[in-house]
Design an enzyme around this catalytic site. Structure first.
Site, PDB file in Angstrom:
ATOM      1  N   ASP A 112       1.025  -1.220   0.132  1.00 25.95           N
ATOM      2  CA  ASP A 112      -0.348  -0.014  -0.064  1.00 25.95           C
ATOM      3  C   ASP A 112       1.069   1.421  -0.107  1.00 25.95           C
ATOM      4  O   ASP A 112       2.041   1.240   0.386  1.00 25.95           O
ATOM      5  CB  ASP A 112      -0.729  -0.257   0.859  1.00 25.95           C
ATOM      6  CG  ASP A 112      -1.440  -0.959   1.178  1.00 25.95           C
ATOM      7  OD1 ASP A 112      -2.000  -1.824   0.092  1.00 25.95           O
ATOM      8  OD2 ASP A 112      -2.118  -1.538   2.873  1.00 25.95           O
ATOM      9  N   LYS A 113       0.070   2.979  -0.853  1.00 24.57           N
ATOM     10  CA  LYS A 113       0.982   3.726  -0.895  1.00 24.57           C
ATOM     11  C   LYS A 113       1.117   4.582   0.751  1.00 24.57           C
ATOM     12  O   LYS A 113       2.701   4.058   1.253  1.00 24.57           O
ATOM     13  CB  LYS A 113       0.049   5.075  -0.252  1.00 24.57           C
ATOM     14  CG  LYS A 113       0.350   5.561  -1.014  1.00 24.57           C
ATOM     15  CD  LYS A 113      -0.574   7.234  -1.397  1.00 24.57           C
ATOM     16  CE  LYS A 113       0.071   8.799  -1.381  1.00 24.57           C
ATOM     17  NZ  LYS A 113      -1.019   9.458  -1.574  1.00 24.57           N
TER      18      LYS A 113
END
Ligand code: URA
Length: 232
Positions: A102-103
């Site tokens: 994920d970011k």
């Protein structure tokens, strides 16, 4: 562009007649997909041809490990967000990320030019364990550990496989999962009331992030690839 069977001959696999049954037997892949038609046209500059999983034609297998910082999405391009590809020097720009972080998630992210290896590493069938360090609200209890072991059902009904939860103390745990569902670790922890505030992947298979600094990358040696990602 050139014919696949000619490319195999030129790569030293054998004569045309020797190469034919090898292709028919499904031992040759182009970008990870088995090809049984020797007349298929390929571009050796842009495609990876493997025999029994080993890349051919001087197209050296590369695996790079990045310690991903937060703030980058795992995608090869995006019109808005910064992508992990921006963290790679130009000579690695044709590699593909292996799976996804994920970011906001940091830590171990692999990239490779070997389509077969990529497929193997992300296939849920292979059940490659990935270990995450999380900081979170609350403290993991023995009941949480048992619920992870038994296999959680998330709020939206998603059923997770058995996973490891090792409390490290108040608000800190190690989580081991063998699959890669969307936001899986965050959602698993949330389902037990432990909102994750920080997440870092530390291990994939038997390969460890170690002391690679955040934002830095290094090439794995062929010995490391074999030991940690193929024959483990
Ligand atoms: N699980 C998550 O929630 N996020 C990741 O980036 C990886 C696993």
């Amino acid at each position: 562009m050139e014919r696949l069977d000619k490319f195999l001959c030129d790569s030293g696999v054998g004569t045309r007649s020797q190469v034919k049954p090898i292709i028919k037997a499904g031992r040759v892949t182009v970008d990870g997909a088995v090809v049984r038609d020797g007349s298929m046209k390929i571009n050796p500059e842009a495609q990876t041809v493997c025999l029994d999983g080993n890349p051919l034609g001087g197209h050296r297998r590369l695996v790079v490990m990045l310690n991903k910082p937060a703030g980058y999405i795992t995608a090869t391009e995006d019109p808005v967000e910064k992508t992990v590809m921006e963290l790679l020097p130009a000579q690695y720009r044709d590699l593909k990320p292996v799976g996804r972080l994920d970011k906001a998630t940091e830590g171990l992210l692999l990239f490779t030019n070997d389509g077969d290896l990529l497929h193997k590493l992300i296939s849920p069938k292979k059940e490659i364990p990935k270990v995450y360090y999380a900081r979170h609200e609350g403290t993991a209890s023995p009941e949480d550990v048992e619920a992870f072991r038994a296999g959680l059902t998330l709020r939206d009904g998603t059923v997770c496989r058995s996973a490891g939860l090792e409390p490290l103390g108040a608000g800190e745990s190690l989580i081991t999962v063998c699959e890669g569902k969307y936001h899986q670790v965050r959602r698993m922890m949330a389902s037990r009331g432990m909102h994750v505030t920080y997440l870092e992947r530390r291990k994939e298979g038997t390969l460890e992030l170690g002391d690679l600094p955040r934002g830095q990358l290094r090439e794995l040696t062929e010995e490391e690839i074999l030991a940690h990602l193929i024959d483990f």
